[in-house]
Design a protein around this motif. Structure first.
Motif, PDB file in Angstrom:
ATOM      1  N   LEU A 145     113.364  55.873  25.929  1.00 10.13           N
ATOM      2  CA  LEU A 145     112.724  57.209  26.092  1.00 10.13           C
ATOM      3  C   LEU A 145     111.626  56.570  27.084  1.00 10.13           C
ATOM      4  O   LEU A 145     110.501  57.437  28.503  1.00 10.13           O
ATOM      5  CB  LEU A 145     113.166  57.809  25.778  1.00 10.13           C
ATOM      6  N   PRO A 194     115.069  56.483  34.827  1.00  8.71           N
ATOM      7  CA  PRO A 194     115.117  58.281  34.544  1.00  8.71           C
ATOM      8  C   PRO A 194     116.063  58.332  34.634  1.00  8.71           C
ATOM      9  O   PRO A 194     116.361  59.292  33.842  1.00  8.71           O
ATOM     10  CB  PRO A 194     114.553  58.305  36.814  1.00  8.71           C
ATOM     11  N   LYS A 224     116.493  57.225  30.547  1.00  5.40           N
ATOM     12  CA  LYS A 224     115.856  58.439  30.281  1.00  5.40           C
ATOM     13  C   LYS A 224     116.267  59.960  30.022  1.00  5.40           C
ATOM     14  O   LYS A 224     116.468  60.318  28.542  1.00  5.40           O
ATOM     15  CB  LYS A 224     114.362  58.653  30.347  1.00  5.40           C
ATOM     16  N   LYS A 225     117.179  60.152  30.266  1.00  7.34           N
ATOM     17  CA  LYS A 225     117.914  60.927  30.423  1.00  7.34           C
ATOM     18  C   LYS A 225     118.641  61.282  29.441  1.00  7.34           C
ATOM     19  O   LYS A 225     119.710  61.526  29.238  1.00  7.34           O
ATOM     20  CB  LYS A 225     118.922  61.834  31.855  1.00  7.34           C
ATOM     21  N   GLN A 248     107.038  60.691  22.678  1.00  7.50           N
ATOM     22  CA  GLN A 248     108.205  60.613  24.471  1.00  7.50           C
ATOM     23  C   GLN A 248     108.466  61.611  24.777  1.00  7.50           C
ATOM     24  O   GLN A 248     107.913  61.974  26.810  1.00  7.50           O
ATOM     25  CB  GLN A 248     108.326  59.409  24.092  1.00  7.50           C
ATOM     26  N   LYS A 250     106.028  64.580  26.226  1.00  7.39           N
ATOM     27  CA  LYS A 250     105.108  63.528  27.311  1.00  7.39           C
ATOM     28  C   LYS A 250     106.686  63.816  28.657  1.00  7.39           C
ATOM     29  O   LYS A 250     106.116  64.063  29.951  1.00  7.39           O
ATOM     30  CB  LYS A 250     105.265  62.128  27.649  1.00  7.39           C
ATOM     31  N   LEU A 251     107.564  63.885  28.338  1.00  6.08           N
ATOM     32  CA  LEU A 251     108.907  64.365  29.833  1.00  6.08           C
ATOM     33  C   LEU A 251     109.037  66.009  29.548  1.00  6.08           C
ATOM     34  O   LEU A 251     109.990  66.208  30.117  1.00  6.08           O
ATOM     35  CB  LEU A 251     110.340  63.750  29.124  1.00  6.08           C
ATOM     36  N   LEU A 256     109.118  66.142  36.117  1.00  5.00           N
ATOM     37  CA  LEU A 256     109.770  64.342  35.727  1.00  5.00           C
ATOM     38  C   LEU A 256     111.752  65.371  35.384  1.00  5.00           C
ATOM     39  O   LEU A 256     112.637  64.198  35.665  1.00  5.00           O
ATOM     40  CB  LEU A 256     109.805  64.035  34.468  1.00  5.00           C
ATOM     41  N   MET A 266     113.197  66.883  33.028  1.00  7.51           N
ATOM     42  CA  MET A 266     113.519  66.556  31.754  1.00  7.51           C
ATOM     43  C   MET A 266     113.472  67.477  31.136  1.00  7.51           C
ATOM     44  O   MET A 266     113.685  67.156  29.670  1.00  7.51           O
ATOM     45  CB  MET A 266     113.223  64.951  31.532  1.00  7.51           C
ATOM     46  N   THR A 267     112.113  69.059  31.602  1.00 10.56           N
ATOM     47  CA  THR A 267     112.386  69.346  30.185  1.00 10.56           C
ATOM     48  C   THR A 267     113.029  70.418  29.039  1.00 10.56           C
ATOM     49  O   THR A 267     112.929  70.238  28.383  1.00 10.56           O
ATOM     50  CB  THR A 267     111.669  70.546  30.964  1.00 10.56           C
ATOM     51  N   ALA A 326     114.849  67.870  27.051  1.00 10.29           N
ATOM     52  CA  ALA A 326     113.280  66.882  25.897  1.00 10.29           C
ATOM     53  C   ALA A 326     113.131  68.492  24.766  1.00 10.29           C
ATOM     54  O   ALA A 326     113.128  67.948  23.513  1.00 10.29           O
ATOM     55  CB  ALA A 326     111.769  66.699  26.379  1.00 10.29           C
TER      56      ALA A 326
END
Length: 360
Positions: free
Chosen positions: A209, A214, A217-218, A245, A248-249, A254, A256-257, A260
């Protein structure tokens, strides 16, 4: 490679808690999603599965060959590839793992034959290969094989979890992505949530993460979501400093809301998760999602805020100070059924506190 821009619908398939986060796009369609998530990762972006084979090596020499002929051709090809996997020659292993990753992506029959011929155990062994390309090909082949439920079980029974964690820790960026994605596929099975959670996978997933691509992280967020469905894993995820983290994401830039927030909604169900959300200023971010997020994001953000508020007047005061009431009122009328339920419950809770003079 196939297109992993496809969002996942994270759904708490275990249904062990009614308040578990609902996903970022649909676990009931997980098999199709894993197909979209799996190979051919040699070119960077996924494409949707097509019924045509165009663009990929054909197994049969004639489109008129019947099913038996197809199966025979696959078996002959697989036996040769298995022999190459067993060889001591790096080039042979590299070529064989590359072909297997494509063959496993190609169709279900290929996945069945590969598993029956012993490919899974050999591929798991190659996850420790010092050759980065062999390691990448092997983990991606396992990802493609994991599309099959039976193969998910076979991969875990081949003691693949620790080698997959090894790839998470040592692989190249694409290998790390595909290792996280493979773990996500394995975590569809409830029993694997226990095994993977206890294996030490959480820390390297949280590291991904932080420092992954990118896409990495997903993939890490997806795996952490499935792990967070199980109560015993929630504390492990919080202790690995995932909440900071994840907050932040939640930056909309990004992309990724939703992912996250889905994880945070599950972590908000334990005291240490709620504390971490407060300490990382996640309350403000959750209120912003209730106001501006996607329908699924709003739903999970409201669920997280409900956990925070009903367990602490202090957090409740902060939620109110962040201006949560107007977006919650809107959500209570126009959100998804679950979002409306959570928003209405929050508003009712605010009213009950005010009438009881428990909240200034």
């Amino acid at each position: 490679r196939l297109n992993k821009d496809v969002f996942y619908d994270f759904e708490a398939s275990d249904n062990d808690r009614d308040d578990e986060a609902m996903g970022i796009d649909d676990l009931s369609a997980i098999e199709n999603q894993v197909c979209k998530l799996s190979d051919v990762r040699m070119r960077g972006q996924f494409v949707r599965r097509q019924t045509s084979d165009r663009g990929f090596p054909r197994i049969t020499s004639s489109s008129s060959m019947d099913a038996q002929g197809d199966l025979s051709a696959i078996e002959n090809q697989v036996h040769k590839l298995i022999d190459d996997l067993r060889s001591d020659f790096i080039e042979g292993q590299r070529s064989a793992t590359s072909e297997i990753r494509l063959l496993a992506k190609h169709n279900m029959e290929s996945r069945i034959v590969l598993a029956n011929c012993g490919a899974i155990n050999l591929l798991v062994g190659l996850l420790h290969s010092p050759d980065a390309k062999i390691q990448e090909n092997a983990v991606t082949a396992l990802l493609n094989l994991s599309i099959s439920d039976n193969n998910r079980i076979a991969i875990v029974n081949a003691d693949a979890v620790d080698p997959l964690i090894h790839v998470l820790e040592t692989g190249n960026p694409e290998a790390k992505e595909n290792s996280a994605a493979t773990l996500s596929s394995l975590l569809v099975i409830k029993e694997n949530k226990v095994r993977v959670g206890r294996s030490g996978a959480v820390k390297p997933l949280v590291d991904l993460l932080v420092s992954g691509t990118p896409q990495g992280k997903k993939d890490a967020a997806i795996a952490l979501f499935y792990l967070s469905i199980l109560h015993e894993n929630k504390g492990r995820i919080v202790q690995a400093d995932a909440v900071k983290q994840l907050v932040k994401l939640m930056d909309p830039a990004l992309g990724m809301t939703d992912k996250a927030v889905a994880v945070l909604a599950n972590l908000a169900m334990i005291p240490e998760g709620r504390t971490a959300i407060w300490e990382t200023r996640g309350i403000r971010a959750l209120v912003e999602v209730v106001e501006l997020g996607s329908p699924r994001g709003k739903e999970n953000a409201a669920a997280a805020l409900l956990q925070l508020c009903t367990n602490s007047n202090r957090y409740c005061s902060l939620v109110l100070k962040e201006g949560a009431v107007p977006p919650l009122a809107t959500l209570s009328q126009s959100g998804t059924p679950r979002a409306r339920e959570k928003a209405q419950a929050l508003i009712s809770y605010f009213r009950s506190l005010r009438h009881g003079n428990s909240l200034s």
